[in-house]
Design a protein around this motif. Structure first.
Motif, short mmCIF file in Angstrom:
data_model
loop_
_atom_site.label_atom_id
_atom_site.label_comp_id
_atom_site.label_asym_id
_atom_site.label_seq_id
_atom_site.Cartn_x
_atom_site.Cartn_y
_atom_site.Cartn_z
N PRO A 176 0.83 -1.21 0.00
CA PRO A 176 0.00 0.00 0.00
C PRO A 176 0.86 1.26 0.00
O PRO A 176 2.03 1.23 0.41
N THR A 214 1.08 -0.96 -6.29
CA THR A 214 0.10 -1.05 -5.22
C THR A 214 -0.96 -2.11 -5.51
O THR A 214 -1.85 -2.33 -4.70
N ASP A 215 -0.85 -2.78 -6.64
CA ASP A 215 -1.86 -3.75 -7.10
C ASP A 215 -1.39 -5.19 -6.86
O ASP A 215 -0.51 -5.67 -7.58
N LYS A 275 -2.81 -8.02 -7.55
CA LYS A 275 -3.08 -8.89 -8.70
C LYS A 275 -2.02 -8.71 -9.79
O LYS A 275 -1.60 -9.67 -10.42
N LYS A 333 -6.18 -1.95 8.52
CA LYS A 333 -7.00 -1.22 7.54
C LYS A 333 -6.23 -0.99 6.25
O LYS A 333 -6.74 -1.17 5.15
N ALA A 354 -5.88 -4.31 4.21
CA ALA A 354 -7.09 -5.14 4.10
C ALA A 354 -7.20 -5.85 2.77
O ALA A 354 -7.72 -6.98 2.70
N ASN A 355 -6.70 -5.25 1.69
CA ASN A 355 -6.79 -5.86 0.36
C ASN A 355 -5.52 -6.59 -0.06
O ASN A 355 -5.36 -6.91 -1.24
N TYR A 356 -4.64 -6.83 0.90
CA TYR A 356 -3.34 -7.44 0.58
C TYR A 356 -3.18 -8.83 1.19
O TYR A 356 -2.06 -9.33 1.28
N GLN A 357 -4.28 -9.45 1.59
CA GLN A 357 -4.17 -10.81 2.12
C GLN A 357 -3.87 -11.78 0.98
O GLN A 357 -4.49 -11.73 -0.09
N GLU A 395 -8.25 -16.59 -3.64
CA GLU A 395 -8.68 -15.73 -4.75
C GLU A 395 -7.48 -15.06 -5.42
O GLU A 395 -7.37 -14.99 -6.65
N LEU A 396 -6.55 -14.57 -4.60
CA LEU A 396 -5.38 -13.88 -5.14
C LEU A 396 -4.40 -14.85 -5.79
O LEU A 396 -3.87 -14.59 -6.88
#
Length: 318
Positions: free
Chosen positions: A194, A222-223, A225, A253, A256-259, A263-264
């Motif tokens: 992030p 920062t992505d 995927k 926080k 949160a989108n970096y687990q 799916e990833l």
């Protein structure tokens, strides 16, 4: 000539091991090959004790499971003795200078391993010590772990050059050492962090220079995927490293989108291998399904700390 017999030609005896930046690609690969050879000897029950009669002092200002046990066992297997020294055991905890501590310990010991906070502490210790100093971890770098990581990848993939390693998470000491190692070994590395938690800019610049020479590459984004696409190796670490625990809620926080989860990892190659330096927080930086799944090689990785550090000590101290 065996790996063990070729160390003199590289001139590693008496060197410090502060970071992979100080070692050439050939020297890094030598240490990995030596670690694999020492592991093979150990599994075969062959006794190899080049450090018989030698003592390693282990300074711990940060607590540890893997670092302490692997160095102690490794030194024992190499025929030597390891001495645990906490901050409370040393006068440095009461204000003695690094200069005096380094000079004094050098009169007693054959090598020093230190696990501490500030990277400058390790640099200063090595500057004044007259015996090899090994960086067991600082807030800036974790080279022993990275060496074990690339040893593990080589064992499972049969090569390093040309592979893609994706690191998802905090731009911390772990990713710094991984970036330098990947760049020098001709690997393609992608890091997703992030904003505000990116790897050090100077490490990024140095890694790109090394990668240009080795045929590797570095992507920082920062992505997650984008970073993990077609990866051969996936790596993550805790969101709040030791010393940053007070930031846990804020970091939860931000990350949160970096687990790293099912799916990833679907964007990676199907035969990817998963690495984590441990300790891990299942359900935070990684899902239980990934870390305990069939692609995970975390315990091979943990075991290889022993063999990689034996290679370092044998090369520098024997």
């Amino acid at each position: 000539m065996s790996t063990l017999q070729s160390q003199t030609a590289l001139g590693l005896l008496g060197r410090d091991f502060l970071g992979l930046m100080d070692y050439s690609p050939e020297e890094i690969r030598y240490l990995i090959d030596l670690a694999i050879e020492l592991k093979s000897k150990n599994k075969a029950g062959e006794v190899y004790q080049p450090l018989k009669g030698k003592t390693l002092g282990m300074i711990f200002e940060k607590s540890s499971t893997r670092t302490r046990v692997s160095f102690e066992v490794g030194m024992y297997q190499l025929g030597g003795h390891a001495m645990f020294l906490s901050r409370n055991d040393l006068q440095i905890g009461r204000g003695e200078t690094i200069h005096d501590t380094a000079q004094t310990l050098s009169r007693y010991l054959d090598g020093i391993m230190i696990r501490t906070f500030a990277h400058k502490t390790v640099i200063d210790l090595a500057r004044y010590a007259t015996v090899p100093v090994i960086n067991g971890l600082t807030d800036f770098a974790h080279p022993c772990q990275a060496l074990a990581d690339y040893m593990t990848v080589l064992e499972h993939k049969g090569k390093l050059e040309g592979l893609k390693i994706a690191y998802i998470g905090d731009g911390n000491n772990m990713v710094h050492s991984l970036m330098i190692g990947a760049a020098k070994l001709g690997m393609h590395m992608a890091v997703a962090s992030p904003e505000g938690y990116m790897p050090d800019q100077e490490i990024q610049a140095s890694s790109r220079e090394y990668a240009a020479a080795s045929g590797g590459s570095l992507l920082v984004t920062t992505d997650p995927k984008e970073a993990i696409a077609d990866a051969d190796v996936i790596y993550t670490d805790v969101w709040a490293s030791m010393g940053f625990e007070e930031e846990q809620k804020v970091r939860e926080k931000a990350f949160a989108n970096y687990q790293v989860n099912e799916e990833l990892t679907a964007y990676a190659k199907k035969d990817y291998v998963f690495l984590h330096c441990l300790p891990a927080h299942r359900g935070e930086e990684v899902s239980a399904g990934v870390i305990d799944g069939p692609n995970s090689i975390i315990f091979d990785e943990a075991e290889n700390r022993l063999h990689a550090q034996k290679a370092i000590m044998a090369a520098l101290m024997s």
